[in-house]
Design a protein around this motif. Structure first.
Motif, PDB file in Angstrom:
ATOM      1  N   GLN A 154       0.834  -1.200   0.000  1.00  0.00           N
ATOM      2  CA  GLN A 154       0.000   0.000   0.000  1.00  0.00           C
ATOM      3  C   GLN A 154       0.875   1.260   0.000  1.00  0.00           C
ATOM      4  N   LEU A 155       1.953   1.247   0.799  1.00  0.00           N
ATOM      5  CA  LEU A 155       2.859   2.394   0.827  1.00  0.00           C
ATOM      6  C   LEU A 155       3.532   2.612  -0.541  1.00  0.00           C
ATOM      7  N   LEU A 156       3.948   1.519  -1.172  1.00  0.00           N
ATOM      8  CA  LEU A 156       4.572   1.622  -2.499  1.00  0.00           C
ATOM      9  C   LEU A 156       3.578   2.182  -3.525  1.00  0.00           C
ATOM     10  N   ALA A 157       2.332   1.686  -3.451  1.00  0.00           N
ATOM     11  CA  ALA A 157       1.299   2.162  -4.375  1.00  0.00           C
ATOM     12  C   ALA A 157       1.018   3.642  -4.128  1.00  0.00           C
ATOM     13  N   ALA A 158       0.936   4.030  -2.843  1.00  0.00           N
ATOM     14  CA  ALA A 158       0.692   5.433  -2.520  1.00  0.00           C
ATOM     15  C   ALA A 158       1.844   6.303  -3.000  1.00  0.00           C
ATOM     16  N   GLU A 159       3.067   5.820  -2.833  1.00  0.00           N
ATOM     17  CA  GLU A 159       4.248   6.562  -3.282  1.00  0.00           C
ATOM     18  C   GLU A 159       4.242   6.715  -4.798  1.00  0.00           C
ATOM     19  N   LYS A 160       3.826   5.653  -5.485  1.00  0.00           N
ATOM     20  CA  LYS A 160       3.763   5.693  -6.951  1.00  0.00           C
ATOM     21  C   LYS A 160       2.722   6.715  -7.403  1.00  0.00           C
ATOM     22  N   ARG A 161       1.536   6.707  -6.757  1.00  0.00           N
ATOM     23  CA  ARG A 161       0.486   7.666  -7.115  1.00  0.00           C
ATOM     24  C   ARG A 161       0.950   9.105  -6.838  1.00  0.00           C
ATOM     25  N   ALA A 162       1.667   9.307  -5.731  1.00  0.00           N
ATOM     26  CA  ALA A 162       2.174  10.645  -5.396  1.00  0.00           C
ATOM     27  C   ALA A 162       3.192  11.099  -6.441  1.00  0.00           C
ATOM     28  N   ALA A 163       4.054  10.208  -6.864  1.00  0.00           N
ATOM     29  CA  ALA A 163       5.050  10.546  -7.884  1.00  0.00           C
ATOM     30  C   ALA A 163       4.369  10.894  -9.202  1.00  0.00           C
ATOM     31  N   GLU A 164       3.300  10.152  -9.552  1.00  0.00           N
ATOM     32  CA  GLU A 164       2.557  10.440 -10.775  1.00  0.00           C
ATOM     33  C   GLU A 164       1.896  11.812 -10.683  1.00  0.00           C
ATOM     34  N   LYS A 165       1.316  12.123  -9.498  1.00  0.00           N
ATOM     35  CA  LYS A 165       0.665  13.425  -9.322  1.00  0.00           C
ATOM     36  C   LYS A 165       1.698  14.551  -9.406  1.00  0.00           C
ATOM     37  N   VAL A 166       2.875  14.366  -8.819  1.00  0.00           N
ATOM     38  CA  VAL A 166       3.931  15.375  -8.885  1.00  0.00           C
ATOM     39  C   VAL A 166       4.379  15.560 -10.334  1.00  0.00           C
ATOM     40  N   ALA A 167       4.556  14.461 -11.061  1.00  0.00           N
ATOM     41  CA  ALA A 167       4.968  14.537 -12.463  1.00  0.00           C
ATOM     42  C   ALA A 167       3.910  15.260 -13.293  1.00  0.00           C
ATOM     43  N   GLU A 168       2.638  14.941 -13.039  1.00  0.00           N
ATOM     44  CA  GLU A 168       1.545  15.605 -13.767  1.00  0.00           C
ATOM     45  C   GLU A 168       1.518  17.092 -13.434  1.00  0.00           C
ATOM     46  N   ALA A 169       1.735  17.435 -12.171  1.00  0.00           N
ATOM     47  CA  ALA A 169       1.766  18.846 -11.767  1.00  0.00           C
ATOM     48  C   ALA A 169       2.915  19.575 -12.458  1.00  0.00           C
ATOM     49  N   LYS A 170       4.080  18.934 -12.577  1.00  0.00           N
ATOM     50  CA  LYS A 170       5.217  19.539 -13.266  1.00  0.00           C
ATOM     51  C   LYS A 170       4.902  19.770 -14.744  1.00  0.00           C
ATOM     52  N   LYS A 171       4.210  18.794 -15.361  1.00  0.00           N
ATOM     53  CA  LYS A 171       3.837  18.940 -16.775  1.00  0.00           C
ATOM     54  C   LYS A 171       2.870  20.104 -16.950  1.00  0.00           C
ATOM     55  N   ARG A 172       1.872  20.196 -16.021  1.00  0.00           N
ATOM     56  CA  ARG A 172       0.906  21.299 -16.102  1.00  0.00           C
ATOM     57  C   ARG A 172       1.613  22.646 -15.941  1.00  0.00           C
ATOM     58  N   LYS A 173       2.557  22.686 -15.008  1.00  0.00           N
ATOM     59  CA  LYS A 173       3.311  23.916 -14.776  1.00  0.00           C
ATOM     60  C   LYS A 173       4.108  24.298 -16.021  1.00  0.00           C
ATOM     61  N   ALA A 174       4.769  23.329 -16.645  1.00  0.00           N
ATOM     62  CA  ALA A 174       5.554  23.592 -17.858  1.00  0.00           C
ATOM     63  C   ALA A 174       4.652  24.072 -18.989  1.00  0.00           C
ATOM     64  N   ARG A 175       3.464  23.428 -19.150  1.00  0.00           N
ATOM     65  CA  ARG A 175       2.516  23.859 -20.188  1.00  0.00           C
ATOM     66  C   ARG A 175       2.043  25.286 -19.917  1.00  0.00           C
ATOM     67  N   ARG A 176       1.751  25.582 -18.649  1.00  0.00           N
ATOM     68  CA  ARG A 176       1.265  26.916 -18.292  1.00  0.00           C
ATOM     69  C   ARG A 176       2.356  27.973 -18.526  1.00  0.00           C
ATOM     70  N   LEU A 177       3.587  27.644 -18.199  1.00  0.00           N
ATOM     71  CA  LEU A 177       4.686  28.577 -18.455  1.00  0.00           C
ATOM     72  C   LEU A 177       4.850  28.841 -19.949  1.00  0.00           C
ATOM     73  N   LYS A 178       4.756  27.780 -20.735  1.00  0.00           N
ATOM     74  CA  LYS A 178       4.870  27.925 -22.183  1.00  0.00           C
ATOM     75  C   LYS A 178       3.726  28.778 -22.719  1.00  0.00           C
ATOM     76  N   GLN A 179       2.516  28.515 -22.218  1.00  0.00           N
ATOM     77  CA  GLN A 179       1.349  29.281 -22.643  1.00  0.00           C
ATOM     78  C   GLN A 179       1.502  30.755 -22.242  1.00  0.00           C
ATOM     79  N   ALA A 180       1.974  30.999 -21.020  1.00  0.00           N
ATOM     80  CA  ALA A 180       2.170  32.380 -20.561  1.00  0.00           C
ATOM     81  C   ALA A 180       3.209  33.092 -21.421  1.00  0.00           C
ATOM     82  N   LYS A 181       4.260  32.379 -21.793  1.00  0.00           N
ATOM     83  CA  LYS A 181       5.294  32.969 -22.642  1.00  0.00           C
ATOM     84  C   LYS A 181       4.727  33.331 -24.015  1.00  0.00           C
TER      85      LYS A 181
END
Length: 119
Positions: free
Chosen positions: A10-37
């Motif tokens: 369960q801890l490994l699965a939770a860690e994996k989901r957290a890593a996916e959410k962080v990666a998705e947040a980074k992608k959204r941030k990069a897209r938003r920065l590109k859009q703002a530029k």
């Protein structure tokens, strides 16, 4: 022991989901920065075009267009050339007479640096 393995899973699965959410947040941030530029670039381009238009209007109002300025300069040049040509025709004979009088009026003199050798 099974509960420990299940807890670790369960801890490994939770860690994996957290890593996916962080990666998705980074992608959204990069897209938003590109859009703002891109939006900033568009805004800069619009502002540049607006200022260019204002400058051209100012230039046309105060100086006239470049073609008008060139035409005005050419017209002034033609007028001055015509005035010079008229002056040449008007004064040509008098100038030629003066030059001929200077050439014909010869007065031989010794140069001021000439020293008489045999005195």
């Amino acid at each position: 022991m099974a509960s420990q393995t299940q807890g670790i899973q369960q801890l490994l699965a939770a860690e994996k989901r957290a890593a996916e959410k962080v990666a998705e947040a980074k992608k959204r941030k990069a897209r938003r920065l590109k859009q703002a530029k891109e939006e900033a670039q568009e805004e800069i381009e619009k502002y540049r075009q607006e200022r260019e238009k204002q400058f051209k209007e100012f230039e046309a109002k105060h100086m006239g267009s470049r073609e008008d300025v060139a035409a005005r300069i050419e017209a002034d040049t033609k007028v001055k050339i015509e005035e010079m040509n008229r002056a040449v025709v008007l004064h040509k004979e008098a100038v030629i007479q003066q030059i001929l009088e200077m050439v014909y009026d010869i007065k031989p003199e010794l140069h001021q640096n000439f020293r008489a050798i045999a005195k």
